[in-house]
Structure formats: C-alpha cells, structure tokens
Design an enzyme around this catalytic site. Structure first.
Site, PDB file in Angstrom:
ATOM      1  N   SER A 700       0.812  -1.222   0.000  1.00 48.98           N
ATOM      2  CA  SER A 700       0.000   0.000   0.000  1.00 48.98           C
ATOM      3  C   SER A 700       0.841   1.267   0.000  1.00 48.98           C
ATOM      4  CB  SER A 700      -0.936   0.014   1.208  1.00 48.98           C
ATOM      5  OG  SER A 700      -0.198   0.091   2.410  1.00 48.98           O
ATOM      6  N   LYS A 743      -5.959   4.934   7.978  1.00 45.30           N
ATOM      7  CA  LYS A 743      -4.789   5.658   7.472  1.00 45.30           C
ATOM      8  C   LYS A 743      -5.062   7.159   7.382  1.00 45.30           C
ATOM      9  CE  LYS A 743      -3.055   1.663   4.925  1.00 45.30           C
ATOM     10  NZ  LYS A 743      -2.844   1.049   3.599  1.00 45.30           N
TER      11      LYS A 743
END
Length: 849
Positions: A700, A743
């Site tokens: 990611s 996040k």
C-alpha cells in the site's frame, strides 16, 4: 499551467482502478462503484465533497420511533448461502455429507447453526438407547444392547430389582425343608457308599487276620491273632510260613484299600455333580417366575432376550454368590463394615446394566455441542476403581463420549479445538470412516497398552457432524488432508458483511431489536439505531456494506444499555452509542496517543508542511489486538549513478516482507516501461522508511515510494502537507488498498498534533472512495476546509498534486513537453546515461566507474 489529468471526471469512485491488473489488495476492492451519495461526483485530483467521506444512515428508511416497535429478526441476516448448504446437508443422510461452517469469528455462526439443527431435529425420530452389559463368556469384551428410547433405563432398573429379589429368594429357597431333605439324602448316599465299602473291607480283613487301624495319618493295616494286634516282636516270633501268609493277606487287603481310596474322589465328584444339579434345580425353580416377569417386558427385543438367557444361566451356575457366607475367623486387622458391604456388592456388578445413552427425556434427535473435543471426550473412556492397591475396571466403568450422545442426531464441534485437542481429529475421522464408535484408551489407540483391558463391542454410528472454524483452516485441510474432502463434503460459507440498502437497513434494525430482546436491553430510538448501522458499516471498512459481526454489535448495545442506566434513561439514544464507540477506542489507544504525542513534539519526524525533494509521507496501519490505527511514515529516496537498480533498504536488512518487496520491484518495471525504451537506466535508487524499527509489509506504500523516487529524479520538491496511500502497477495505475479510514485518520491526528494549515490532506486511490466512513471530527474538518481527501487513479495525477507541476504527456516520438515533470525526469536519466557511457569509455568496455 495545464493540468490535463486533474480535470478528469469519474462516475462515483470510477477511474482506472486496477486497470485489470492482478493485485494483492484485499478482496472486495475492485473497479469503481456507484456514488454512495446522490449528486456527489468524484473528480480525480480534487478534494472529495464531505458527503462522500461518511455515509450517514437515512432515518427515513427507519419507520419507527423505538426499535421495540419492530418485529425481531429471526436468525442471522445475509447468510442465505450458508443456510442453504446446512439445510441440504441435514436432508441428505449419506456418508460423508458432514458440514464445515467457515467464516469470520463473531458472526453468530454457532448460535444460528444450533438453531437450524434443533429446528430440524425436533421433527426427527428419537434415537435408541445404548447399554453395555457383561459378556458372561468373555468379560473383557462387553456387549452392547440397542433399545428403544427410554427402555435402557427400564432394563437397568429391572436388573437391579432382579438382583435384590434373588438375594432374598435364593437363600430362602435353599433353606426350605425340601432342599434340606434332598441334600441330606445326597450326603447320606455318599456316606453310605463309603461306609459300606470300608465295612466290607474290614470284614474281609478280619477273616484273614488283618486289622484295619485308623491313625492320625490315615488308615493302616497290621497282623492280628486271637483278636489282638501283633507287635513287631510277636510277629517275628511266628513261624515263617504263618508270617508269609499274613504278609500276603496284608498285601491283598492293602490293594483292596487302595482301590477303595481311588474310588472316593469319583464318589465325591458324583456327589458334587448331584449337589450342583440339585442347586440348579432349586435355583431354576426359585428364579423361574422372576425371569419370566423380566422377559415379559422385553419380548420384542431379541438381543435383550439372549442377554437374559445368559443372565439366567450364570445365576444358576453361581447361586452360591447369593447365599450367606459361612462365618470366618475374625481377621487380625479389623475391616470396616462399609468395606465388607462394598466387597459383597461387588460380586453382583456383573448383572448391572450400564446405560451409556439414555434418550428417555429427549424429543426428536439430539443436538450436542462438545467444547473440548479430545479422543476421550468424543469416543468415551474406560474408567478404573482402586481396590486393595490395584486398579480394576469392568463394563460398568465405560463412560460415553460426545459421539454416543449425538448418535442419531447432530454433533457440533469447534474445528480449531478439535485439531489441537488430544487426538480428537484422528479419532473423529476413524469413527466417521468406520461408522462405528470404539471405546478405547489412548494406550490402546496408540498400540502402547501392556496390560489387559476392556475391548467393548463397537456401537454403530449415525451422526451428522458440523465443524465451525476459520476459512484458512478449511482450505488447509482440503489441500493437506486426503480424508477431509470425503468426510466433509458440504461447506457452509458465512459472509462477514451484507449489502447496505434500504431493505437491509430495515432488516438490520430488526436484528438490533432481536439482540436487545434476547439480552433484555433497553430499546433504541431511531437515531440510536441509525448510529449502530453506521458503525456496522465502519466495521466492514466499506460504506456500502454492513457487518454481520454480532459480537461487535452486541458489545456496543450492552455497553450503551449500561450508560443509559447510569443516566437514568429508559431509551438508548445515539449519544450513548457514540459514547460507547469513543470509549472502546479510548480504552485501547494509549500507545497510539503516545506515538501521536511524539510526532507533535518532533521526536518522530513527520513533516506536515513545507516541501522536500525525494521525501513523502506514507501511511501504514498498526494492529494491537482488536484495535487498528493508522500512522504516517516518512519515506525518502536517494538517486545516484548506477546500473538501473532500485534498492529496498528494508529488504536488505530483512525488515521488509515479500509483498513490500514486490511493490518496490514494480517501481523498477514502471521506470523501465516509461523511461527505459529510448535510453539505458543508468541510475541507482534507494528507498527507506525513516525511523522504522519494525517490519514493513504490504504494497500500500508503493505509490508513495514511487512519488519519492520520481521527485528525486526530477529534483522537484514534494509538498509535505500531503500523505499518500495506494498501490501502483507497472503502468502507473493506482490500485485500492485496505484500512483506508484508519490511514486517513492517522495522518489527520498527526496534522492536529503539529497544527492545521488548511492545506493538509491525504491522497487515496479513487477506487477506495466507496470505503470511506471517517470519524466525525475528520468530516467536520473537511467541511471547515482544514483537511481534504484527494482521489487519484493514476500516478501522474498524484505527481501534479504533490508538486504543483504538470506531469506531461509524451508526443508521438516519446518526448515530453519542456517544463513538465516527466521531461525533467527524462533529462536527468539522459544525463545519467551519458555520464555512464563516458565513464564506461574511460574504463574500457564493460568497465564500471
């Protein structure tokens, strides 16, 4: 300044997504879906409207004031696939059609499976009772008896009464005058036969001058004359011919005496046989009516009839066990009366009936859950009694297992516990394959037994087994255990989420109502139900899905009920739900808050303003138990002259996982595909997560690493007010990642710790927009213009956002417009290639600088 890619307009979260490329991103993250909010559009490179950051529950879809007004949902919702599989498995009664129920923990699989099984079992026939009885021919191999439900206990009680009645009837029968007379006659016959033989012998001996003398050592012979026994001296004084005559007479009488003595055992044996026959006749007469009454209750069961025949025969042969024992000399050590009674009762254990399965109180088929599935808890065990320093066992000490109790019905087991239990998995497979339940000790199972033990007759097995376990274990067993696919042909796959629409929203409200009634909680008002539904969407990390985790939802409802009780409320509102969610986070965020404090103090260096070349804020997720939180990481890149290598420092020091290393290698493919077609890539690049002291895994951060690398190549600074998450393929397309909410919130908290500037935000894949369910304070900051979320679907869009410079499109010859980022990168690579060629010439062909 032209921004051609930023002007792209997408349907909802549309865009290039993964471009059809294989991705290791979590399942469910695919191409763009329809916009979650009508009228809200997504434009790549532009801040998302606050309406797309959090999908609220439309209270218009909840037609009630209190959830108690609704009809409670029955069972789970959204599990039609799993229910269909289980119902089919219940209908088909063939070998191997057992069930493995796979799915996430906490979805309520266990409760729903048991309810389905009980509903089905209620209409099925009640299975028979099973008993173990003594095998009078071989006590080491007890026999099993099958009886209709409820009649096992009847047989056991009848046998107990029989023993009690025999202990009274037989002594009385042997005390009757008739028996005494017949026995006395038999004794007299033996005595008369013996007396007659010895009398006749004595008469013959006297006629021949031989005396028959009884001594303490037995019978003896001596010469006799004139009615007197001769002493040795007198015998020696007799004439020689008379002595010889007497010796011959003595030898003849001695022979006759020996013949009589040889016949005595035969006469005694005949007496004993006659006495035994008398005892059997007496016993038969005494127990005939008792056995007849007992048999009358079981005439329809041939196996029981044969067992009762064996009991009757054993009673006849061992009638003495029922008679009072003769008084014995008192032992030197006193024996407690209880011990004497126990020993006395022990003689009759062989007539007891061990009912190991009693279905007398059962209606329908049994549904059994065994929470500790080991070898002994599944197939039963052989117990022992301590008697005089030794361990003894018999058929009465056979204890049933879960397979016995579930026989004829359903058995539910936890798959993980089964495989980690003591030989539970091996024993279950053996029983299912053979269709038999064998009660044996672990020593016998492992062929390690060195002592004589029981080998009970196995019981036929007819059971449907349901294993409940995680998906990973199911796939592992399917691949590694050859017997598993043959024994568990049905997979019931429970989903951990359902679609979120108007119908499922109302259905979820009914589920909340059902939980509240089952837990006896206060009712929720409409706003409270809406907040629970929004929280259920957040649990799935998808705005258009709802979690089926009853564990998480039930926990929120129970805690909210307590808060409402503390406040003296009769209804749970959205305020209590919100307070519970905040409290659950606060109970586990100590380390997270400490890390954010260190970011605010500058101990952990995260820049949320200014700009820097070859540096970008990446985002990762840290999991601590049930809590997951996002943390920004400073990713830097360095460029130098080299041979086309991109060095992953995390991998070099064994801190990078395989997926992370794959993401870094994809960067090399992107550079080669975009810039390596017309020039050699004569560079060496290094990438690292700064201040990272643990492992790094996942892809990611590959988009952020690519941005840092391209920034270093172009010698163009990146705005540090942004953080980036997303994976990238070799064509530069940005792909979805997991945990996007955590996040974004992690960088938001870091910006809050360092101070908001109004320019901060997070760049995410456009295909992740439909997953956004951000915290209320993040949405509020976006509404106030303090924070933003930017979707992109291509690396060039991210470059333009991060640098403020157009990325540039190549012309037909592959050249980029002057002043664009890609032009700067190409020029830098051309310079590297020229320098490498120059150094190569200086050092000779193939030389290295």
């Amino acid at each position: 300044m032209p921004r051609p890619r930023l002007a792209r307009r997408m349907q909802a979260t549309g865009g290039k997504g993964g471009g059809g490329q294989a991705s290791s991103s979590p399942a469910g993250f695919g191409p763009a879906a329809a916009a979650p909010t009508a009228g809200a559009a997504v434009i790549a490179g532009r801040p998302l409207p606050p309406a797309l950051l959090y999908r609220r529950c439309d209270t218009g879809e909840l037609p009630f004031e209190l959830c108690s007004e609704l009809e409670a949902a029955t069972g789970l919702i959204g599990q039609e696939r799993a229910v269909e599989a289980i119902e089919f498995a219940m209908r088909i009664r063939r070998k191997g059609y057992n069930v493995y129920a796979l799915g996430a923990s906490g979805t309520g699989r266990h409760g729903m499976i048991e309810q389905l099984l009980r509903d089905r079992a209620a209409g099925e026939p009640t299975p028979p009772d099973w008993c173990y009885v003594n095998n009078f021919a071989d006590p080491q191999q007890p026999r099993c008896l099958r009886l209709p439900a409820g009649r096992g206990a009847t047989l056991a009680a009848a046998m107990k009464r029989l023993v009690e009645e025999l202990r009274a009837a037989l002594p009385a029968a042997f005390e009757r005058d008739e028996y005494r007379v017949r026995r006395s006659a038999l004794d007299q016959q033996l005595k008369q036969k013996s007396d007659d033989a010895f009398t006749a012998l004595q008469q013959r001996a006297e006629a021949q001058g031989v005396a028959l003398i009884r001594t303490p050592m037995g019978l003896g012979l001596a010469p006799r004359r004139n009615g007197q026994v001769l002493t040795p001296d007198l015998f020696d004084a007799l004439p020689a011919d008379e002595r010889e005559r007497m010796r011959a007479s003595i030898e003849q009488i001695q022979s006759e005496l020996e013949a009589i003595m040889a016949q005595l055992p035969q006469w005694e044996r005949e007496h004993r046989e006659a006495l035994q026959a008398l005892n059997r006749d007496t016993t038969s007469f005494a127990i005939a009516h008792l056995m007849a009454e007992l048999r009358a209750g079981f005439t329809d069961l041939p196996d029981v009839a044969r067992y009762l025949d064996a009991v009757e025969q054993d009673v006849k042969e061992n009638a003495d066990d029922f008679l009072p024992r003769p008084p014995e000399t008192a032992p030197s050590v006193p024996v407690p009366q209880a011990a004497v009674q126990a020993l006395d009762d022990f003689r009759f254990r062989r007539y007891q009936v061990n009912v190991i399965v009693d279905n007398s109180g059962l209606t329908g088929a049994p549904v059994i859950y065994e929470d500790n599935p080991t070898h002994q808890t599944l197939v039963g065990r052989i117990e022992h009694l301590a008697r005089f320093g030794a361990l003894l066992t018999d058929f009465n000490l056979l204890s049933p297992g879960a397979l016995h109790r579930a026989n004829g019905g359903y058995l539910v087991l936890d798959a993980v516990k089964l495989l980690t239990g003591q030989f539970g998995w091996a024993s279950l497979k053996r029983a299912l394959n053979a269709g038999l339940i064998r009660v044996e000790s672990l020593d016998q199972l492992l062929s390690m037994a060195t002592t004589v033990s029981l080998s009970p007759e196995p019981i036929p097995l007819d059971v449907k087994v349901v294993l409940i376990g995680p998906p990973g274990l199911y796939y592992l067993l399917s691949a590694q255990d050859e017997e598993f696919p043959d024994l568990f042909k049905i997979a019931a796959d429970f989903d951990d989420r359902i679609e979120r629409d108007a119908a499922t929203t109302l259905l979820y409200a009914r589920l909340i109502c059902a939980i509240g009634r089952r837990e006896q909680l206060r009712p929720l008002d409409r706003a409270g139900v809406a907040r629970v539904i929004e929280h259920a969407a957040r649990l799935t990390s998808e705005a258009d899905k709802l979690s089926t985790s009853l564990r998480a939802v039930s926990g929120v409802l129970r805690e909210a009920d307590q808060l409402a009780a503390d406040a003296g409320k009769t209804v749970i509102s959205a305020a209590e739900i919100e307070a519970v969610i905040d409290a659950q986070w606060r109970r586990g965020d100590r380390l997270y808050r400490r890390l954010q404090q260190e970011i605010g103090r500058g101990t952990i260096r995260i820049e949320t303003d200014s700009a820097a070349i070859g540096q970008v804020n990446g985002l990762s997720v840290i999991g601590l138990g049930a809590l997951s939180f996002g943390m920004p990481s400073r990713i830097t890149a360095q460029i130098s002259l080299g041979r086309g290598e991109v060095v992953d420092i995390e991998r070099e020091v064994a801190l990078g996982g395989r997926l992370h290393s794959k993401g870094v290698l994809i960067l090399s493919g992107f550079l080669a595909g975009r810039f390596g077609k017309t020039r050699p890539l004569s560079l060496k690049a290094s990438l690292v997560f700064e201040q990272s002291y643990g492992g790094v895994e996942g892809d990611s951060a590959s988009a952020a690493e690519l941005f840092a690398l391209l920034s270093a190549l172009a010698e163009t600074p990146i705005k540090q007010c942004f953080a980036v998450t997303g994976s990238v393929d070799q064509r530069g397309q940005i792909q979805a990642i997991g945990r996007v909410n955590e996040k974004i919130e992690g960088f938001f908290d870091s910006c809050q710790a360092t101070g908001f500037t109004g320019r901060q935000g997070v760049i995410i894949p456009a295909s992740n927009v439909r997953h956004l369910m951000l915290r209320r304070d993040v949405v509020a900051a976006a509404e106030a213009g303090q924070f933003a979320v930017y979707p992109i679907d291509h690396v060039d869009q991210g470059l333009e956002l991060l640098t403020g410079i157009a990325a540039g499109e190549p012309d037909g010859a592959g050249h980029y417009p002057a002043g664009t980022l890609n032009h700067r990168i190409a020029a830098r690579l051309d310079a590297f290639a020229a320098k490498a060629a120059e150094l190569g010439s200086a050092f000779g062909h193939g030389g290295r600088p």
